[in-house]
Design an enzyme around this catalytic site. Structure first.
Site, mmCIF file in Angstrom:
data_model
loop_
_atom_site.group_PDB
_atom_site.id
_atom_site.type_symbol
_atom_site.label_atom_id
_atom_site.label_comp_id
_atom_site.label_asym_id
_atom_site.label_seq_id
_atom_site.Cartn_x
_atom_site.Cartn_y
_atom_site.Cartn_z
ATOM 1 C CG HIS A 162 26.932 -21.180 32.976
ATOM 2 N ND1 HIS A 162 26.527 -20.622 34.127
ATOM 3 C CD2 HIS A 162 27.750 -22.585 33.129
ATOM 4 C CE1 HIS A 162 26.880 -21.401 35.096
ATOM 5 N NE2 HIS A 162 27.703 -22.329 34.323
ATOM 6 C CE1 TYR A 165 19.685 -24.381 38.436
ATOM 7 C CE2 TYR A 165 19.830 -25.020 36.341
ATOM 8 C CZ TYR A 165 19.488 -24.020 37.396
ATOM 9 O OH TYR A 165 18.880 -23.046 37.011
ATOM 10 N NE ARG A 166 27.591 -26.392 42.393
ATOM 11 C CZ ARG A 166 27.428 -25.200 41.910
ATOM 12 N NH1 ARG A 166 26.660 -25.142 40.883
ATOM 13 N NH2 ARG A 166 27.080 -23.990 42.531
ATOM 14 C CD GLU A 318 40.235 -31.681 25.861
ATOM 15 O OE1 GLU A 318 39.227 -31.115 25.526
ATOM 16 O OE2 GLU A 318 41.441 -31.290 25.920
ATOM 17 C CB SER A 319 34.422 -33.147 31.160
ATOM 18 O OG SER A 319 34.345 -33.899 30.132
#
Length: 356
Positions: A162, A165-166, A318-319
């Site tokens: 997993h 990054y944001r 869903e995302s």
């Protein structure tokens, strides 16, 4: 009765030069674009991005395309990532790329979101709870850009990975606040020391380019964050995790985040190639399903990103829930046998180790 898998036709040597040779020829998709789909922002603004939100979006779009093409090159079926470009009425949108029911990858998703609008009070409250200096009981203008990925392989000898990054901006009456967050972690069903050392070493190298204190600090943060507290164990072998990073400058933190994001490919692809043909038994597949159950528990009970996404108006469920495996299993009071490989893994999950 056990069985030996025979669905894979290729074999690769671990971490050798041949295995880490990148395939940047896949940078352009079938339509000649540099990306998996048309960006949410006008492409003209991404050519030489001036604003940080544009710089971050360009990096995310490029990484999404590179990673999807690398994974497609490993997948032995003819399955491809399906780009799903979506828009949000309140502002922005995203591109979700998912490959499902492959021979190598049971489910793999690489998602980008570029959203803006007003933060609802519930989301502001969540941010205030971790120390953000934001006005309470107000809907605040925000912009957020990020890339997230979860890969659930078919073979239980290949670990799940997993990363996320944001970049976030919030406008208050007094000022514009910004920060970066993210991380990457490895979740195997069976412990392989060489894999763990390689994964952590690659992340450490990316961190050390910017600050020698980053890796030990963010490694511990990762162990503490991915803690399934009701089980008393970590979700996996960790990696790095950080949030609310806003020093020394936006450009400096962006460079650090970019290094970590691009380290995903060399940290994980060699591990896939090493184990993609490993034989496994039906019992080992069942154990993988149980470990996936713990993965689901963390994501739905503890994960802050999942909670924030579902609190955001017009959340694209869903995302947000793309991270969940295609299949999982829960057994009542399951306990690994003493001295088994399964018990070895759970011991490490309860007592995190330093791998480098």
């Amino acid at each position: 009765m056990s069985y030996v898998t025979s669905m894979f036709a290729r074999r690769f040597s671990i971490f050798g030069c041949a295995t880490v040779a990148t395939t940047w020829l896949f940078n352009r998709n079938r339509n000649g674009s540099e990306y998996m789909a048309t960006p949410i922002t006008d492409e003209k603004l991404l050519v030489k991005p001036e604003k940080m939100v544009f710089k971050m979006e360009k990096m995310c779009m490029d990484l999404q395309n590179r990673l999807c093409r690398e994974l497609e090159a490993v997948e032995t079926s003819n399955k491809k990532f399906k780009p799903d470009r979506w828009l949000r009425k309140q502002g922005g949108g995203g591109i979700s790329c998912v490959l499902q029911d492959g021979e190598v990858f049971e489910k793999a998703g690489v998602n980008i979101s570029v959203v803006h609008g007003k933060l609802p009070p519930a989301a502001v409250k969540q941010m205030r709870s971790r120390g953000k200096n934001l006005p309470d009981n107000q809907s605040l203008p925000f912009m957020a850009v990020g890339i997230s990925c979860v890969i659930h392989p078919t073979n239980p000898m290949v670990p799940t990975v997993h990363f996320n990054y944001r970049y976030f901006e919030v406008d208050t009456v007094e000022e514009k606040q910004w920060w970066f967050g993210g991380g990457s972690d490895l979740t195997p069903s069976y412990l392989n020391h060489k894999d763990a050392i390689h994964f952590h070493s690659t992340l450490k190298e990316a961190c050390d380019k910017h600050d020698a204190t980053y890796y030990p600090k963010f490694k511990k943060w990762c162990d503490d964050y991915f803690h399934v507290t009701h089980r008393g164990e970590r979700r996996g072998l960790g990696g790095i995790f950080f949030d609310d990073v806003d020093t020394p400058s936006a450009d400096a933190v962006f460079d650090f985040v970019s290094s970590c994001a691009y380290a995903v490919i060399p940290s994980y692809l060699p591990i896939i190639r090493e184990h993609v043909n490993d034989p496994f038994t039906e019992e080992q597949k069942q154990w993988q399903q149980l470990r996936r159950g713990r993965y689901v528990e963390f994501n739905l009970v503890h994960d802050r990103g999942t909670k924030f996404g579902l609190l955001t108006p017009e959340a694209r469920v869903e995302s947000i829930l793309m991270s969940l495996p295609l299949t999982a299993r829960w057994e009542y009071m399951h306990t690994p046998t003493e001295g088994s490989a399964e018990k070895e893994l759970t011991d490490v999950l309860r007592n995190p180790r330093d791998w480098v």
